[in-house]
Design an enzyme around this catalytic site. Structure first.
Site, PDB file in Angstrom:
ATOM      1  N   HIS A 122      -2.723   4.111  -5.693  1.00  0.00           N
ATOM      2  CA  HIS A 122      -3.120   2.791  -6.192  1.00  0.00           C
ATOM      3  C   HIS A 122      -4.355   3.005  -7.074  1.00  0.00           C
ATOM      4  O   HIS A 122      -5.145   3.923  -6.836  1.00  0.00           O
ATOM      5  CB  HIS A 122      -3.473   1.930  -4.973  1.00  0.00           C
ATOM      6  CG  HIS A 122      -3.692   0.485  -5.225  1.00  0.00           C
ATOM      7  ND1 HIS A 122      -4.893  -0.010  -5.682  1.00  0.00           N
ATOM      8  CD2 HIS A 122      -2.878  -0.585  -5.064  1.00  0.00           C
ATOM      9  CE1 HIS A 122      -4.792  -1.330  -5.780  1.00  0.00           C
ATOM     10  NE2 HIS A 122      -3.587  -1.709  -5.412  1.00  0.00           N
ATOM     11  N   ASP A 199      -6.186   6.354   2.405  1.00  0.00           N
ATOM     12  CA  ASP A 199      -6.068   4.944   2.028  1.00  0.00           C
ATOM     13  C   ASP A 199      -4.946   4.366   2.887  1.00  0.00           C
ATOM     14  O   ASP A 199      -3.765   4.588   2.619  1.00  0.00           O
ATOM     15  CB  ASP A 199      -5.743   4.832   0.534  1.00  0.00           C
ATOM     16  CG  ASP A 199      -5.346   3.414   0.141  1.00  0.00           C
ATOM     17  OD1 ASP A 199      -5.276   2.535   1.020  1.00  0.00           O
ATOM     18  OD2 ASP A 199      -5.091   3.191  -1.060  1.00  0.00           O
ATOM     19  N   GLN A 202      -1.474   0.450   3.206  1.00  0.00           N
ATOM     20  CA  GLN A 202      -0.049   0.236   3.507  1.00  0.00           C
ATOM     21  C   GLN A 202       0.380   0.975   4.777  1.00  0.00           C
ATOM     22  O   GLN A 202       1.551   0.922   5.156  1.00  0.00           O
ATOM     23  CB  GLN A 202       0.820   0.704   2.328  1.00  0.00           C
ATOM     24  CG  GLN A 202       0.547  -0.029   1.031  1.00  0.00           C
ATOM     25  CD  GLN A 202       0.937  -1.507   1.082  1.00  0.00           C
ATOM     26  OE1 GLN A 202       1.782  -1.918   1.882  1.00  0.00           O
ATOM     27  NE2 GLN A 202       0.307  -2.311   0.232  1.00  0.00           N
ATOM     28  N   LYS A 225      -3.700  -7.537   4.940  1.00  0.00           N
ATOM     29  CA  LYS A 225      -2.328  -7.020   4.973  1.00  0.00           C
ATOM     30  C   LYS A 225      -1.835  -6.879   6.418  1.00  0.00           C
ATOM     31  O   LYS A 225      -0.703  -6.466   6.659  1.00  0.00           O
ATOM     32  CB  LYS A 225      -2.247  -5.679   4.244  1.00  0.00           C
ATOM     33  CG  LYS A 225      -2.523  -5.811   2.739  1.00  0.00           C
ATOM     34  CD  LYS A 225      -2.246  -4.519   2.011  1.00  0.00           C
ATOM     35  CE  LYS A 225      -2.985  -4.404   0.705  1.00  0.00           C
ATOM     36  NZ  LYS A 225      -2.285  -5.028  -0.418  1.00  0.00           N
ATOM     37  N   CYS A 363      -0.404  -1.983  -9.618  1.00  0.00           N
ATOM     38  CA  CYS A 363      -1.672  -1.223  -9.644  1.00  0.00           C
ATOM     39  C   CYS A 363      -1.426   0.269  -9.459  1.00  0.00           C
ATOM     40  O   CYS A 363      -2.182   0.962  -8.763  1.00  0.00           O
ATOM     41  CB  CYS A 363      -2.656  -1.711  -8.583  1.00  0.00           C
ATOM     42  SG  CYS A 363      -3.136  -3.406  -8.811  1.00  0.00           S
TER      43      CYS A 363
HETATM   44  N1  PMP Z   1      -4.427   0.775  -1.695  1.00  0.00           N
HETATM   45  C1  PMP Z   1      -3.147   0.399  -1.519  1.00  0.00           C
HETATM   46  C2  PMP Z   1      -2.118   1.423  -1.181  1.00  0.00           C
HETATM   47  C3  PMP Z   1      -2.793  -0.942  -1.639  1.00  0.00           C
HETATM   48  O1  PMP Z   1      -1.531  -1.316  -1.464  1.00  0.00           O
HETATM   49  C4  PMP Z   1      -3.797  -1.886  -1.939  1.00  0.00           C
HETATM   50  C5  PMP Z   1      -3.465  -3.359  -2.084  1.00  0.00           C
HETATM   51  N2  PMP Z   1      -2.438  -3.626  -2.995  1.00  0.00           N
HETATM   52  C6  PMP Z   1      -5.103  -1.439  -2.104  1.00  0.00           C
HETATM   53  C7  PMP Z   1      -5.372  -0.111  -1.972  1.00  0.00           C
HETATM   54  C8  PMP Z   1      -6.222  -2.375  -2.422  1.00  0.00           C
HETATM   55  O2  PMP Z   1      -6.443  -3.241  -1.348  1.00  0.00           O
HETATM   56  P1  PMP Z   1      -7.435  -4.481  -1.509  1.00  0.00           P
HETATM   57  O3  PMP Z   1      -6.987  -5.202  -2.741  1.00  0.00           O
HETATM   58  O4  PMP Z   1      -7.218  -5.270  -0.257  1.00  0.00           O
HETATM   59  O5  PMP Z   1      -8.806  -3.936  -1.637  1.00  0.00           O
END
Ligand code: PMP
Length: 405
Positions: A122, A199, A202, A225, A363
Site C-alpha cells: 500500500h 503492516d 488487512q 477495519k 493505493c
Molecule cells: N495498509 C494496508 C494494507 C491497507 O489496506 C490500508 C487501508 N486501505 C492502509 C495500510 C492504510 O490504513 P489507514 O488508512 O487506516 O491508515
C-alpha cells in the site's frame, strides 16, 4: 456456526437502502461497519464520561483515563504483546508507519542503508520511506510477486546485503488478498539480524495475531477495519526498539520536564503520544474487540473463508472474468476485471443496484503497474455478509457486464 441473521441486526447501517435497493456492503477491506455496541460506547463516552485524560484529579478525568488505559490493555491482549506500554495509539496504520519511518529512520538508518518492501505494498508503506529519502540516502529493495500474486521468496532471501536495516511488508494484500508468509519472512530477516515491520491493516481483521509468537518487531493496524472507530490505529513495537527511538511529535503528554534550556521525554507509551489522544475512540475500539471475542474470531474467519470460496467460484461463471490474485492463502478480498470493461463503470453501475464495491488502484499503484492495469473492481467480505448477497452481487456483475459489453 454463527447466526448471521442475528449478527446483521446488530449493524444498523445494514438496514439502509441505496437507490431503493437493500444495501449490499462489499467494501470491508476499506472500512468495516460498526455494531450497535460500538456506536453506543461512543455516545456513552460523550454523554456520561467525557473529560481529558491523564493528570486530572476529578472523577470524570479518572474514568476517562481508566477507559483509555484499559483499551491499551485490551489491545495488548488482542495481539498478545508482552507489555501494554508496547501499544502506541496512533491515527491509523498510515500514521503508525510514518512514525516508524521517521523515528526508527532517525535512529537506525544511515546513508547507503536499505529497507526491503514488496511490490504489493500500500502507498502507506512506500511513501513514508520515500519521505525519509529526502533526509537520508536510503534505498528500497523490492520483493517481486509471481503470476498468482504471491511473493517470490527465493528472490527475497537474496535481497539481503550488509546494508539491510529493516524489512517492512504487509501481512495481507488489500488488492490481491494474498496472505504473505510473515513467519518465514521474520525468521529469515532475524537470521540476518534485521528487524521486521508488519503492516497488519488487512491481517488483523481476518487472522489471529500473536506478536510474541511471530516475533514481529513492529506490527501496525487500524481500528476501523476491525469494527472499531475511525481515527484510531495501533503501533505495536518491541520495547527495545521503542525505547531506542526518538519521539515522533512534540507537545503535551510526551514530556517529563520542559524548560527553554532542556526537555526530557516521558516513558513509553506516552513518549510517542503527543497531545490529547482520541480517548473516546480507544474506549470504543476496546468494545469492538470485546464484540469480536464474544462473536468468536475463529467462527468469523470460517464464515469469511466460506464467502471467499463461494464468491470466487460463482464469479468465474461470468464470461470474461479475470480475478487478480489467486494465491492459495487469501483473505476474503477479490479483485477482478471483466473483459475490457472499465472498473469505474462497473463500480458506478453496481452502486445503482445497491452494491458497494471499491474501484481504482487501491493505493497500490506500483502493484497496478506490475500487473499492467490501471485498477480493479474489489469486493471484500466481513462477518455480516451472506451467500445470498453474493448471489445478488454475481447476478449484478453479470447484468452490468452484459450491458457494457
Ligand atoms: N495498509 C494496508 C494494507 C491497507 O489496506 C490500508 C487501508 N486501505 C492502509 C495500510 C492504510 O490504513 P489507514 O488508512 O487506516 O491508515
Amino acid at each position: 456456526m454463527l447466526d448471521i441473521a442475528a449478527i446483521r441486526t446488530q449493524f444498523p447501517i445494514l438496514g439502509r437502502e441505496i437507490y431503493g435497493k437493500p444495501l449490499i456492503y462489499l467494501d470491508n477491506a476499506a472500512t468495516s461497519q460498526h455494531p450497535q455496541c460500538v456506536i453506543e460506547r461512543i455516545a456513552d463516552s460523550y454523554c456520561r464520561v467525557n473529560a481529558n485524560v491523564h493528570r486530572g484529579v476529578h472523577t470524570l478525568s479518572q474514568e476517562a483515563t481508566n477507559a483509555h488505559e484499559n483499551a491499551r490493555k485490551r489491545v495488548q491482549r488482542f495481539i498478545n504483546a508482552r507489555h501494554s506500554h508496547e501499544i502506541i495509539f496512533t491515527r491509523g496504520t498510515t500514521e503508525a508507519i510514518n512514525l516508524v519511518a521517521h523515528s526508527f529512520g532517525e535512529a537506525f538508518l544511515h546513508d547507503g542503508d536499505e529497507v526491503i518492501v514488496t511490490t504489493m505494498e500500500h502507498h502507506s508503506n512506500i511513501v513514508p520511506w520515500q519521505l525519509l529519502q529526502s533526509r537520508k540516502d536510503i534505498k528500497l529493495r523490492v520483493i517481486p510477486i509471481n503470476e498468482r500474486g504471491e511473493l517470490d521468496m527465493e528472490v527475497f532471501r537474496n535481497l539481503f546485503t550488509e546494508r539491510t536495516r529493516l524489512v517492512s511488508v504487509m501481512h495481507a494484500s488489500n488488492v490481491l488478498g494474498t496472505i504473505n508468509p510473515i513467519e518465514e519472512i521474520i525468521a529469515c530477516a532475524h537470521a540476518h539480524g534485521v528487524p521486521v515491520l508488519i503492516d497488519g491493516a488487512q491481517g488483523v481483521p481476518h487472522l489471529a495475531v500473536d506478536v510474541q509468537r511471530l516475533d514481529a518487531d513492529f506490527y501496525v493496524f487500524s481500528a476501523h477495519k476491525v469494527y472499531g472507530p475511525t481515527g484510531i490505529g495501533v503501533l505495536y513495537g518491541k520495547e527495545k526498539w521503542l525505547d531506542a527511538m526518538p519521539p515522533y511529535q512534540g507537545g503535551g503528554e510526551m514530556i517529563a520536564q520542559v524548560s527553554f534550556e532542556r526537555t526530557t521525554f516521558n516513558e513509553l507509551p506516552y513518549k510517542f503520544e503527543a497531545g490529547t489522544p482520541d480517548y473516546v475512540g480507544t474506549a470504543a475500539f476496546a468494545t469492538a474487540l470485546d464484540w469480536i471475542e464474544a462473536t468468536g474470531f475463529e467462527a468469523m474467519k470460517a464464515h469469511e473463508d466460506d464467502l471467499l470460496q463461494y464468491a470466487t467460484q460463482r464469479l468465474y461463471e461470468i464470461d470474461g472474468m479475470r480475478i487478480l490474485g489467486t494465491a492459495d492463502h487469501k483473505t476474503p478480498v477479490i479483485s477482478f476485471l471483466v473483459d475490457n470493461i472499465h472498473h469505474y463503470d462497473m463500480g458506478m453501475l453496481l452502486d445503482k443496484l445497491g452494491i458497494a464495491v471499491r474501484t481504482g488502484h487501491h493505493c497500490a499503484q506500483p502493484l497496478m503497474h506490475t500487473l499492467g492495469i490501471e485498477g480493479t473492481v474489489r469486493a471484500s467480505f466481513a462477518v455480516y455478509n451472506t451467500r445470498e448477497e453474493i448471489d445478488a452481487f454475481v447476478a449484478a456483475v453479470n447484468r452490468v457486464s452484459n450491458m457494457l459489453r
